[in-house]
Design an enzyme around this catalytic site. Structure first.
Site, PDB file in Angstrom:
ATOM      1  N   ARG A 219     -17.150  26.571  37.838  1.00  0.00           N
ATOM      2  CA  ARG A 219     -16.163  26.395  38.907  1.00  0.00           C
ATOM      3  C   ARG A 219     -14.770  26.340  38.312  1.00  0.00           C
ATOM      4  O   ARG A 219     -14.581  26.497  37.110  1.00  0.00           O
ATOM      5  CB  ARG A 219     -16.459  25.099  39.660  1.00  0.00           C
ATOM      6  CG  ARG A 219     -16.335  23.858  38.777  1.00  0.00           C
ATOM      7  CD  ARG A 219     -16.571  22.589  39.547  1.00  0.00           C
ATOM      8  NE  ARG A 219     -15.810  21.489  38.978  1.00  0.00           N
ATOM      9  CZ  ARG A 219     -15.815  20.251  39.462  1.00  0.00           C
ATOM     10  NH1 ARG A 219     -16.540  19.965  40.518  1.00  0.00           N
ATOM     11  NH2 ARG A 219     -15.083  19.315  38.907  1.00  0.00           N
ATOM     12  N   ASP A 240     -22.388  26.699  31.298  1.00  0.00           N
ATOM     13  CA  ASP A 240     -22.061  25.386  31.869  1.00  0.00           C
ATOM     14  C   ASP A 240     -23.288  24.510  31.734  1.00  0.00           C
ATOM     15  O   ASP A 240     -24.368  24.990  31.387  1.00  0.00           O
ATOM     16  CB  ASP A 240     -21.624  25.505  33.337  1.00  0.00           C
ATOM     17  CG  ASP A 240     -20.589  24.437  33.723  1.00  0.00           C
ATOM     18  OD1 ASP A 240     -20.899  23.232  33.582  1.00  0.00           O
ATOM     19  OD2 ASP A 240     -19.483  24.803  34.158  1.00  0.00           O
ATOM     20  N   VAL A 264     -22.290  22.032  26.076  1.00  0.00           N
ATOM     21  CA  VAL A 264     -21.564  22.421  24.859  1.00  0.00           C
ATOM     22  C   VAL A 264     -21.594  21.351  23.785  1.00  0.00           C
ATOM     23  O   VAL A 264     -21.280  21.632  22.626  1.00  0.00           O
ATOM     24  CB  VAL A 264     -20.091  22.816  25.154  1.00  0.00           C
ATOM     25  CG1 VAL A 264     -20.021  24.080  25.980  1.00  0.00           C
ATOM     26  CG2 VAL A 264     -19.333  21.674  25.796  1.00  0.00           C
ATOM     27  N   ASN A 290     -13.358  26.268  27.601  1.00  0.00           N
ATOM     28  CA  ASN A 290     -12.740  25.751  28.825  1.00  0.00           C
ATOM     29  C   ASN A 290     -13.391  24.463  29.322  1.00  0.00           C
ATOM     30  O   ASN A 290     -12.748  23.679  30.013  1.00  0.00           O
ATOM     31  CB  ASN A 290     -12.807  26.832  29.909  1.00  0.00           C
ATOM     32  CG  ASN A 290     -12.543  26.268  31.286  1.00  0.00           C
ATOM     33  OD1 ASN A 290     -11.395  26.019  31.660  1.00  0.00           O
ATOM     34  ND2 ASN A 290     -13.609  26.025  32.046  1.00  0.00           N
ATOM     35  N   ALA A 291     -14.670  24.244  28.975  1.00  0.00           N
ATOM     36  CA  ALA A 291     -15.362  23.050  29.467  1.00  0.00           C
ATOM     37  C   ALA A 291     -14.543  21.818  29.108  1.00  0.00           C
ATOM     38  O   ALA A 291     -14.090  21.671  27.972  1.00  0.00           O
ATOM     39  CB  ALA A 291     -16.750  22.946  28.851  1.00  0.00           C
ATOM     40  N   LEU A 298      -6.736   3.081  31.915  1.00  0.00           N
ATOM     41  CA  LEU A 298      -5.761   2.500  30.998  1.00  0.00           C
ATOM     42  C   LEU A 298      -6.513   2.076  29.739  1.00  0.00           C
ATOM     43  O   LEU A 298      -7.652   1.616  29.833  1.00  0.00           O
ATOM     44  CB  LEU A 298      -5.082   1.295  31.642  1.00  0.00           C
ATOM     45  CG  LEU A 298      -4.227   1.616  32.879  1.00  0.00           C
ATOM     46  CD1 LEU A 298      -3.685   0.338  33.494  1.00  0.00           C
ATOM     47  CD2 LEU A 298      -3.082   2.563  32.518  1.00  0.00           C
ATOM     48  N   ASN A 301      -8.482  -1.027  29.610  1.00  0.00           N
ATOM     49  CA  ASN A 301      -9.743  -1.109  30.363  1.00  0.00           C
ATOM     50  C   ASN A 301     -10.767  -0.075  29.919  1.00  0.00           C
ATOM     51  O   ASN A 301     -11.807   0.083  30.556  1.00  0.00           O
ATOM     52  CB  ASN A 301      -9.472  -0.895  31.861  1.00  0.00           C
ATOM     53  CG  ASN A 301      -8.433  -1.849  32.395  1.00  0.00           C
ATOM     54  OD1 ASN A 301      -8.341  -2.980  31.921  1.00  0.00           O
ATOM     55  ND2 ASN A 301      -7.644  -1.402  33.354  1.00  0.00           N
ATOM     56  N   TYR A 353      -7.923  11.544  27.115  1.00  0.00           N
ATOM     57  CA  TYR A 353      -7.708  12.961  27.426  1.00  0.00           C
ATOM     58  C   TYR A 353      -6.558  13.517  26.579  1.00  0.00           C
ATOM     59  O   TYR A 353      -6.656  14.602  26.003  1.00  0.00           O
ATOM     60  CB  TYR A 353      -7.416  13.084  28.917  1.00  0.00           C
ATOM     61  CG  TYR A 353      -7.339  14.489  29.466  1.00  0.00           C
ATOM     62  CD1 TYR A 353      -8.502  15.241  29.668  1.00  0.00           C
ATOM     63  CD2 TYR A 353      -6.115  15.054  29.808  1.00  0.00           C
ATOM     64  CE1 TYR A 353      -8.428  16.517  30.195  1.00  0.00           C
ATOM     65  CE2 TYR A 353      -6.039  16.329  30.333  1.00  0.00           C
ATOM     66  CZ  TYR A 353      -7.191  17.065  30.534  1.00  0.00           C
ATOM     67  OH  TYR A 353      -7.123  18.331  31.059  1.00  0.00           O
ATOM     68  N   THR A 388      -7.002  22.830  41.535  1.00  0.00           N
ATOM     69  CA  THR A 388      -8.453  22.964  41.424  1.00  0.00           C
ATOM     70  C   THR A 388      -9.108  21.771  42.109  1.00  0.00           C
ATOM     71  O   THR A 388      -8.425  20.865  42.571  1.00  0.00           O
ATOM     72  CB  THR A 388      -8.925  22.955  39.949  1.00  0.00           C
ATOM     73  OG1 THR A 388      -8.624  21.680  39.385  1.00  0.00           O
ATOM     74  CG2 THR A 388      -8.279  24.037  39.130  1.00  0.00           C
TER      75      THR A 388
HETATM   76  N1  LIG Z   1      -6.881  21.616  36.641  1.00  0.00           N
HETATM   77  C1  LIG Z   1      -5.803  21.347  35.896  1.00  0.00           C
HETATM   78  O1  LIG Z   1      -4.732  21.085  36.428  1.00  0.00           O
HETATM   79  C2  LIG Z   1      -5.887  21.372  34.386  1.00  0.00           C
HETATM   80  C3  LIG Z   1      -4.729  21.117  33.687  1.00  0.00           C
HETATM   81  C4  LIG Z   1      -4.757  21.138  32.310  1.00  0.00           C
HETATM   82  C5  LIG Z   1      -5.918  21.445  31.635  1.00  0.00           C
HETATM   83  N2  LIG Z   1      -7.068  21.694  32.332  1.00  0.00           N
HETATM   84  C6  LIG Z   1      -8.254  22.009  31.552  1.00  0.00           C
HETATM   85  O2  LIG Z   1      -8.841  23.200  32.012  1.00  0.00           O
HETATM   86  C7  LIG Z   1     -10.248  23.135  31.846  1.00  0.00           C
HETATM   87  C8  LIG Z   1     -10.940  23.423  33.169  1.00  0.00           C
HETATM   88  O3  LIG Z   1     -10.476  22.507  34.140  1.00  0.00           O
HETATM   89  P1  LIG Z   1     -10.907  22.545  35.679  1.00  0.00           P
HETATM   90  O4  LIG Z   1      -9.782  21.983  36.445  1.00  0.00           O
HETATM   91  O5  LIG Z   1     -11.390  23.889  36.022  1.00  0.00           O
HETATM   92  O6  LIG Z   1     -12.080  21.463  35.660  1.00  0.00           O
HETATM   93  P2  LIG Z   1     -13.455  21.417  36.474  1.00  0.00           P
HETATM   94  O7  LIG Z   1     -13.910  20.032  36.363  1.00  0.00           O
HETATM   95  O8  LIG Z   1     -13.279  22.020  37.815  1.00  0.00           O
HETATM   96  O9  LIG Z   1     -14.404  22.389  35.618  1.00  0.00           O
HETATM   97  C9  LIG Z   1     -14.841  22.042  34.331  1.00  0.00           C
HETATM   98  C10 LIG Z   1     -16.202  22.658  34.101  1.00  0.00           C
HETATM   99  O10 LIG Z   1     -16.639  22.296  32.796  1.00  0.00           O
HETATM  100  C11 LIG Z   1     -17.998  21.959  32.869  1.00  0.00           C
HETATM  101  N3  LIG Z   1     -18.408  21.065  31.803  1.00  0.00           N
HETATM  102  C12 LIG Z   1     -18.107  19.747  31.666  1.00  0.00           C
HETATM  103  N4  LIG Z   1     -18.738  19.250  30.600  1.00  0.00           N
HETATM  104  C13 LIG Z   1     -19.456  20.255  30.045  1.00  0.00           C
HETATM  105  C14 LIG Z   1     -20.314  20.346  28.917  1.00  0.00           C
HETATM  106  N5  LIG Z   1     -20.581  19.284  28.167  1.00  0.00           N
HETATM  107  N6  LIG Z   1     -20.898  21.549  28.651  1.00  0.00           N
HETATM  108  C15 LIG Z   1     -20.645  22.624  29.418  1.00  0.00           C
HETATM  109  N7  LIG Z   1     -19.840  22.592  30.496  1.00  0.00           N
HETATM  110  C16 LIG Z   1     -19.242  21.416  30.802  1.00  0.00           C
HETATM  111  C17 LIG Z   1     -18.157  21.306  34.220  1.00  0.00           C
HETATM  112  O11 LIG Z   1     -19.505  21.303  34.648  1.00  0.00           O
HETATM  113  C18 LIG Z   1     -17.254  22.150  35.089  1.00  0.00           C
HETATM  114  O12 LIG Z   1     -17.944  23.231  35.661  1.00  0.00           O
HETATM  115  C19 LIG Z   1     -10.538  21.756  31.274  1.00  0.00           C
HETATM  116  O13 LIG Z   1     -10.638  21.839  29.878  1.00  0.00           O
HETATM  117  C20 LIG Z   1      -9.324  20.956  31.674  1.00  0.00           C
HETATM  118  O14 LIG Z   1      -9.103  19.882  30.808  1.00  0.00           O
HETATM  119  C21 LIG Z   1      -7.052  21.665  33.700  1.00  0.00           C
END
Ligand SMILES: NC(=O)c1ccc[n+]([C@@H]2O[C@H](COP(=O)([O-])OP(=O)(O)OC[C@H]3O[C@@H](n4cnc5c(N)ncnc54)[C@H](O)[C@@H]3O)[C@@H](O)[C@H]2O)c1
Lengths: 447, 461
Positions: A219, A240, A264, A290-291, A298, A301, A353, A388
């Site tokens: 997704r 995924d 992953v 990308n995962a 905080l 916590n 993060y 997203t």
């Molecule tokens: N959405 C944003 O604004 C934004 C901003 C900066 C960076 N990012 C980065 O972009 C990437 C994608 O973000 P997104 O918004 O699409 O997030 P999302 O949560 O919609 O999608 C992330 C996907 O990664 C998969 N995933 C999680 N853990 C996994 C694992 N251990 N093995 C395989 N797959 C795994 C999840 O199942 C999910 O389908 C991430 O790395 C996120 O940190 C997103």
């Protein structure tokens, strides 16, 4: 996917109202569609005296792309783009006329227009005046980008290691910045060096014949990356976690690729990815890390599981997979990792993060020479606020503020991140290595 | 959408004289049918996650996961064969309609088939045989069942009235037709899986068999416990990572109780055999009988050449199969004893003995079905009198039985069980062969309503 505010201030009565009230009016950004023109209008090429030769060379290249190229800043047209060539500038005083010529057409820069600078990186041993002129472009471009309106962006190409102005990767980057593919990239300066690569035979299918793996493809941004890679010709392996298999199958079937249900963080994830790509598709050319997960708390916590899981998925998994892929001697591998502006500017509640995403930037720089030794590259993309499911869960007011805190006054789309990744993964981008490209609409925080 | 060009179902290089089968017992002119892999959705107890999912939605989801796993978008598959036991009349082309809703080429032919609980395995046997004969190069076999979305029929009285009314020309005639309807006719008929010829439910039939073979409650509960423990361990080990695709947010079989125990199972009240004279304390409970379940499964079969051309993995061969039926109405055999008859015939034809198998996949309709099957093969008198064997068929090594769990834990969406078992067996033999460097074999046995049974031999390649 355009947010409702952006839609409202761009149409009908609400548009007039927003104008009268002086509300921010984010533009509707032009995105890539096959068959659309490369730019929204003629391209003005200007240069300081010393860089005229390079400007001529580039003008010829642009003509070859079918663009309407002009050398005089006239006021009889809506400019699609301005190319400011400062590659041979020697002293700070040299740039004045070219810079002011650029300024003279900005009021006539079309909606979704482009300003692109070309300059050389300041290097060790540069004379102080030379270094000043070269580094000055950095501050100039970042400031200019903040002045641009109506979806126009400003980005810079910084030539390194004596690369020619018409080097393969220079041209590939120039085309990316000029095109609608870079819609949400703004205020960025990308270092580009020499490349042992050719320009694509077909600019619309630069990844033809390549096999790409995308993690987290079920997704969000990952699904968009898979679709964009496939659109540009790649065969895509979609990875995924097994629990996300339903969305993963949807992505794989939409892009005509294969689904690999795999966490992953598994010890052998890299080997299994490689085995799948090689046995099922014959090779492995691109891996997109990308995962990623969020576990905001905080630090006071923070529970061990919240810290550890973020580091395991966002950082350790990438390291281990890279080690296994490069360690197995995969040649010409393009690695693109997802960082984040949170890893650059920091974010309250995101120590875990932020650590992981800054870590991604660190390992990308360190992996670059290793990848290059095998004919590949390692780069990162740092998205800002992207619309997203992840960001949709942010409370309304915070979200509304967050998405406006950039020069384009709106959030980006998953496809915007995907375009940057596909650009970095393409063969012609071989001269871009160890870099972090931000896709953030020039977020007001960080670089 | 699909980047792969739709390919001709009968690939050129594989046409002409089919390659000779690896099995020396295969008839001349017959080649191998290999199992590439499988995909199912997690099975769910009736009325839960899939309560409003139709058979078509579930089978389409199972197909889509298979297509995604193996990159079959736009592919023209030789034939898709499957079915459902509980089926709406509007689902007359259930499998073809599912294909049309999938990412496969719309030129993929399909047909529905039904053999009660053996539907899924029978579909695979049919597909394999077409492949072995060279009629098709690839095929998908499977099945789906929903108890939650089962067809509800109207009473015979109401049905006649509705038909008469629809044929009536005048309002008066129409009213007259309905005048015949009695209040009792308005009660809907829920689908019965009772045996039409005996009026007994499958559980009651099996209770008779269980009693006849003297199968104890403790032995049955032990089978049930092992099923849950084995299935849970397989899930935890990631065994199903490439066999299952989640559906509607369900990521694991929700009948599975990893934390069940001998004590918990022992507490359950018997539900079948309460009217029997013997034993005094009935033994069959909800814990050692399969629950009503919703789900769907698929298996991709092909000729070795078709798989190789597409760089697809090959897990195993579907070597041979045998079906049987018992006369449970007038004879003295139990309703679910047909596989007991099929297996000796299957083994004899293939020159195999029970000892030659690394895995036994015996469908757990009830824990006691498995136990009566094993007991019958060990019983000299039964083997002689009923199976015509000089000696007992032999013992099944319990260490090799349903090693990754079976229907008691996973649940049993009737037509979907065959696909679940076949894909599991194929993956097991492939892993075993990779580990030992020697061929590995699995025996599959599935009992079915109507005194039917289907059995098959699967062997690593
Ligand atoms: N959405 C944003 O604004 C934004 C901003 C900066 C960076 N990012 C980065 O972009 C990437 C994608 O973000 P997104 O918004 O699409 O997030 P999302 O949560 O919609 O999608 C992330 C996907 O990664 C998969 N995933 C999680 N853990 C996994 C694992 N251990 N093995 C395989 N797959 C795994 C999840 O199942 C999910 O389908 C991430 O790395 C996120 O940190 C997103």
């Amino acid at each position: 996917m355009t947010d409702s505010y952006t839609k409202a201030v761009n149409s009908g009565f609400t548009k007039t109202l927003a104008k009268k009230l002086g509300l921010p009016r984010p533009a509707i950004l032009r995105r890539f569609r096959a068959g659309d023109p490369l730019t929204v209008g003629p391209v003005l090429v200007v240069a300081d005296d010393a860089s005229m030769g390079d400007a001529d060379t580039l003008a010829k290249e642009l003509l070859g792309w079918g663009l309407d190229v002009r050398r005089q800043p006239t006021d009889d047209t809506r400019w699609g783009a301005v190319l400011l060539v400062l590659t041979e500038t020697k002293r700070p005083t040299d740039v004045s006329s070219a810079v002011l010529a650029t300024g003279s057409v900005l009021r006539r820069l079309a909606t979704n227009g482009r300003v692109v600078t070309l300059s050389r990186a300041a290097a060790d041993g540069d004379a102080p005046a030379l270094a000043a002129a070269r580094n000055g472009v950095d501050g100039f471009l970042r400031s200019l980008a903040k002045e641009l309106r109506a979806g126009a962006t400003g980005n810079g190409i910084v030539l390194t290691d004596g690369v020619a102005v018409n080097g393969t990767s220079v041209l590939a980057t120039l085309r990316f910045f000029l095109s609608a593919r870079s819609a949400y990239v703004d205020g960025q300066l990308l270092p580009v060096g020499p490349a042992d690569a050719d320009l694509p035979a077909d600019w619309d299918r630069p990844l033809a014949g390549k096999v790409a793996v995308v993690t987290g493809a079920a997704r969000g941004i990952g699904a968009a990356i898979a679709k964009t890679l496939a659109r540009d010709g790649a065969t895509v392996v979609c990875v995924d976690v097994p629990a996300a298999g339903e969305g993963l199958a949807r992505t794989a079937n939409a892009v005509g690729g294969t689904a690999l249900q795999l966490d992953v963080t598994a010890d052998d994830a890299g080997r299994r990815i490689l085995e799948h790509a090689r046995t099922r598709h014959g090779s492995l050319d691109v891996v997109v890390h990308n995962a990623g997960i969020l576990r905001d708390k905080l630090l006071a916590n923070m529970k061990p599981a919240q810290w550890d899981s973020v580091v395991a998925v966002n950082l350790e998994a990438q390291l281990r997979i890279n080690e296994q892929l490069l360690g197995s001697g995969v040649e010409g591998l393009r690695i693109v990792s997802l960082a984040s502006t949170s890893g650059i500017a920091g974010n309250k509640g995101q120590t875990n993060y932020g650590f992981s995403k800054a870590g991604v930037i660190g390992h990308t720089r360190a992996t670059a020479p290793w990848a290059a030794a095998h004919g590949g590259t390692a780069n990162a993309v740092a998205p800002g606020f992207i619309e997203t499911e992840m960001t949709a869960s942010i409370p309304f007011a915070t979200r509304e503020v967050a998405r406006r805190l950039n020069s384009l006054q709106q959030g980006g789309r998953p496809a915007d991140v995907a375009e940057a990744i596909v650009f970095l993964a393409s063969p012609a981008s071989a001269g871009v290595n160890g870099q972090v490209l931000r896709v953030c609409g020039q977020n007001l925080v960080g670089r | 959408m699909a980047t792969r060009k739709p390919s001709d179902g009968s690939s050129r290089s594989a046409s002409g004289t089919p390659a000779r089968a690896a099995n020396p017992h295969a008839p001349a002119g017959v080649r191998d049918a290999v199992i590439v892999g499988g995909n199912r959705i997690p099975f769910s107890r009736a009325g839960r996650k899939y309560a409003d999912a139709s058979n078509q939605e579930m089978f389409t989801a199972a197909l889509e996961g298979l297509v995604a796993r193996f990159g079959l978008q736009g592919e023209r598959i030789g034939e898709v064969v499957g079915g459902a036991v509980l089926k709406h009349s509007r689902d007359f082309n259930l499998i073809r309609e599912s294909v049309l809703g999938s990412s496969l080429s719309p030129q993929t032919p399909a047909f529905d088939l039904q053999q009660a609980c053996a539907t899924g395995l029978e579909a695979a046997i049919t597909v394999a045989n077409k492949i072995r004969l060279g009629q098709i190069e690839s095929g998908i076999a499977g099945g789906t069942d929903t108890v939650s979305d089962a067809p509800v029929a109207v009473s015979e009285g109401l049905r006649r009235a509705l038909l008469d009314a629809s044929h009536a020309k005048t309002l008066q005639a129409r009213l007259k037709a309905f005048a015949k309807v009695r209040p009792s006719d308005l009660k809907p008929l829920t689908p019965a899986t009772d045996e039409p010829r005996t009026g007994l439910s499958m559980g009651e039939h099996q209770a008779i068999t269980t009693a006849r073979w003297g199968i104890s409650r403790a032995a049955q509960d032990e089978v049930a416990l092992a099923s849950h423990q084995h299935l849970a361990a397989a899930w935890d080990a990631g065994f199903f990572d490439d066999l299952v695709t989640p559906f509607r947010g369900l990521t694991r079989d929700d009948n599975l109780r990893a934390d069940t125990s001998t004590e918990k199972l022992a507490k359950l009240k018997p539900v079948f055999g309460r009217g029997l004279a013997e034993p005094a304390e009935p033994t069959m409970t909800a814990g050692n009988s399969t629950p009503l379940t919703d789900g769907a499964s698929t298996v991709l079969l092909a000729s070795a050449a078709w798989a190789a051309e597409r760089d697809l993995p090959v897990l195993a061969r579907l070597v041979d199969a045998e079906t049987a039926a018992v006369d449970f109405v007038h004879g003295h055999d139990g309703l679910l004893m047909a596989p007991v008859h099929a297996v000796p015939r299957l083994l004899a034809r293939n020159g195999l003995a029970l000892d030659d198998f690394d895995f036994f996949e015996i469908h757990e309709a009830f824990a006691s079905t498995v136990l009566t099957t094993l007991a019958a093969w060990e019983d000299a008198d039964y083997c002689k009198a009923e199976l015509g064997l000089d000696a007992p068929l032999g013992s099944v090594d319990r260490e090799r039985l349903n090693v990754n769990g079976s229907s008691l834990a996973a649940g049993h969406p009737f037509a979907a069980t065959g696909g679940r078992i076949l894909a599991t067996a194929a993956k097991l033999v492939a892993a075993k062969a990779a580990e030992t460097g020697k061929p590995a074999r699995a025996l599959i046995s599935i009992c079915a309503a109507g005194g039917l049974g289907a059995t098959a031999v699967v062997e690593s390649v």
